[in-house]
Design an enzyme around this catalytic site. Structure first.
Site, short mmCIF file in Angstrom:
data_model
loop_
_atom_site.label_atom_id
_atom_site.label_comp_id
_atom_site.label_asym_id
_atom_site.label_seq_id
_atom_site.Cartn_x
_atom_site.Cartn_y
_atom_site.Cartn_z
N GLU A 81 -16.58 -19.02 -11.00
CA GLU A 81 -15.63 -19.20 -12.10
C GLU A 81 -14.18 -19.14 -11.68
OE1 GLU A 81 -16.69 -16.56 -15.31
OE2 GLU A 81 -18.77 -17.10 -14.88
N ARG A 85 -11.66 -28.57 -22.86
CA ARG A 85 -12.27 -28.63 -21.52
C ARG A 85 -13.77 -28.38 -21.59
NH1 ARG A 85 -9.91 -24.28 -18.71
NH2 ARG A 85 -11.26 -24.82 -17.01
N HIS A 87 -12.32 -27.60 0.34
CA HIS A 87 -10.91 -27.24 0.16
C HIS A 87 -10.20 -27.33 1.51
CE1 HIS A 87 -7.45 -25.43 -1.73
NE2 HIS A 87 -7.35 -24.64 -0.67
N GLY A 135 -11.47 -40.52 -2.61
CA GLY A 135 -12.92 -40.48 -2.43
C GLY A 135 -13.39 -40.57 -0.99
N SER A 136 -12.53 -40.22 -0.03
CA SER A 136 -12.98 -40.37 1.36
C SER A 136 -14.12 -39.39 1.69
CB SER A 136 -11.81 -40.19 2.34
OG SER A 136 -11.41 -38.85 2.42
N VAL A 172 -10.99 -20.19 -9.11
CA VAL A 172 -10.61 -21.37 -8.33
C VAL A 172 -10.69 -21.08 -6.82
CG1 VAL A 172 -8.70 -22.95 -7.82
CG2 VAL A 172 -9.14 -22.25 -10.17
N ASP A 173 -11.36 -21.96 -6.08
CA ASP A 173 -11.44 -21.89 -4.62
C ASP A 173 -11.88 -20.50 -4.14
OD1 ASP A 173 -10.56 -24.54 -4.55
OD2 ASP A 173 -8.45 -23.95 -4.44
N GLU A 213 -13.01 -32.16 7.47
CA GLU A 213 -13.66 -32.10 6.15
C GLU A 213 -14.88 -33.02 6.14
OE1 GLU A 213 -11.23 -32.63 2.63
OE2 GLU A 213 -9.47 -31.87 3.66
C1 GRF Z 1 -9.46 -33.35 0.20
O1 GRF Z 1 -8.41 -32.91 1.02
C2 GRF Z 1 -10.24 -32.17 -0.33
O2 GRF Z 1 -10.29 -31.11 0.56
C3 GRF Z 1 -9.45 -31.79 -1.55
O3 GRF Z 1 -9.03 -33.01 -2.10
C4 GRF Z 1 -8.95 -34.00 -1.08
C5 GRF Z 1 -9.82 -35.13 -1.52
O4 GRF Z 1 -9.76 -36.24 -0.64
N1 GRF Z 1 -10.26 -31.00 -2.44
P1 GRF Z 1 -10.77 -37.45 -0.83
O5 GRF Z 1 -10.61 -37.93 -2.27
O6 GRF Z 1 -12.15 -36.94 -0.56
O7 GRF Z 1 -10.32 -38.47 0.15
#
Ligand code: GRF
Length: 203
Positions: A143, A66, A110, A12-13, A145-146, A175
């Site tokens: 729809e 799902r 991502h 969750g950073s 992925v990435d 990020e």
């Molecule tokens: C990050 O590297 C993000 O790009 C990817 O998953 C990771 C999540 O990290 N989708 P955090 O949980 O936000 O620390």
């Protein structure tokens, strides 16, 4: 004030950084009103609870498939009148139903320069491929992925003798910057989508 929901599965950073940047005014006109996790022990979920946020664990095993799971999530999001859904380390592929319920209102981060290295372990993929530069991407979710329209990217150089851990840590720093910047651009109505191109509005 735009209402954000964050979906996460782990550390969750990115969520924590977004939360801090809202508190400090780096992101304006937004509040996190809901945090949802598919993992009961996700550290990000604990942080959300301890911060007094509305933090909900939904167990995938309680749903037949799902789509049923995503229907439960969409119901929560609609109930809270969420404006923007931020996937932040959310380790589930979301269904067409979910995507169509929030058109152009779901974003993801991502850890590569998409369209290079989609999917899991993007930093390891980049290192093993031998690229000299990689980075991170914030994009709208569609729809596939990435795959959706790209909002922001940041470049990170791959160093001699880099490791997955070291490279991941440097990408993560970027990020944390671009995810908040992208959210600020969206909630303050600074961008629009033109086909699959994200364009800045003229001021
Ligand atoms: C990050 O590297 C993000 O790009 C990817 O998953 C990771 C999540 O990290 N989708 P955090 O949980 O936000 O620390």
């Amino acid at each position: 004030m735009k209402k954000l929901a964050v979906l996460l599965s782990g550390r969750g950073s990115n969520f924590i950084k977004i939360y801090e940047n809202i508190q400090s005014g780096v992101i304006k006109n937004a509040e996190i009103v809901l945090v949802i996790s598919n993992k009961h022990d996700a550290p990000g979920l604990t942080y959300a609870r301890e911060s007094g946020l509305n933090a909900i664990y939904l167990n995938p095993k309680d749903y037949s498939d799902r789509e049923q799971y995503d229907r439960a999530i969409v119901e929560l999001l609609k109930k809270e009148k969420i404006d923007l859904v931020c996937l932040a380390g959310y380790m589930r592929i979301i269904t067409k139903f979910f995507v169509e319920s929030f058109p152009n209102k779901i974003i993801n981060i991502h850890p590569s320069l998409l369209p290079a290295f989609p999917g899991l372990d993007a930093q390891r993929q980049a290192l093993e491929y031998g690229v000299k530069y990689t980075g991170c991407t914030v994009h709208f979710v569609d729809e596939k992925v990435d795959h959706g329209a790209i909002i922001l990217q940041e470049v990170v150089e791959v160093l001699e003798d880099d490791t997955v851990e070291a490279l991941s840590a440097r990408i993560l720093q970027k990020e944390h910057i671009i995810y908040s910047r992208a959210i600020d651009l969206i909630v303050n109505d600074r961008i629009y989508i033109d086909g699959r191109i994200v364009r800045f509005k003229k001021v």
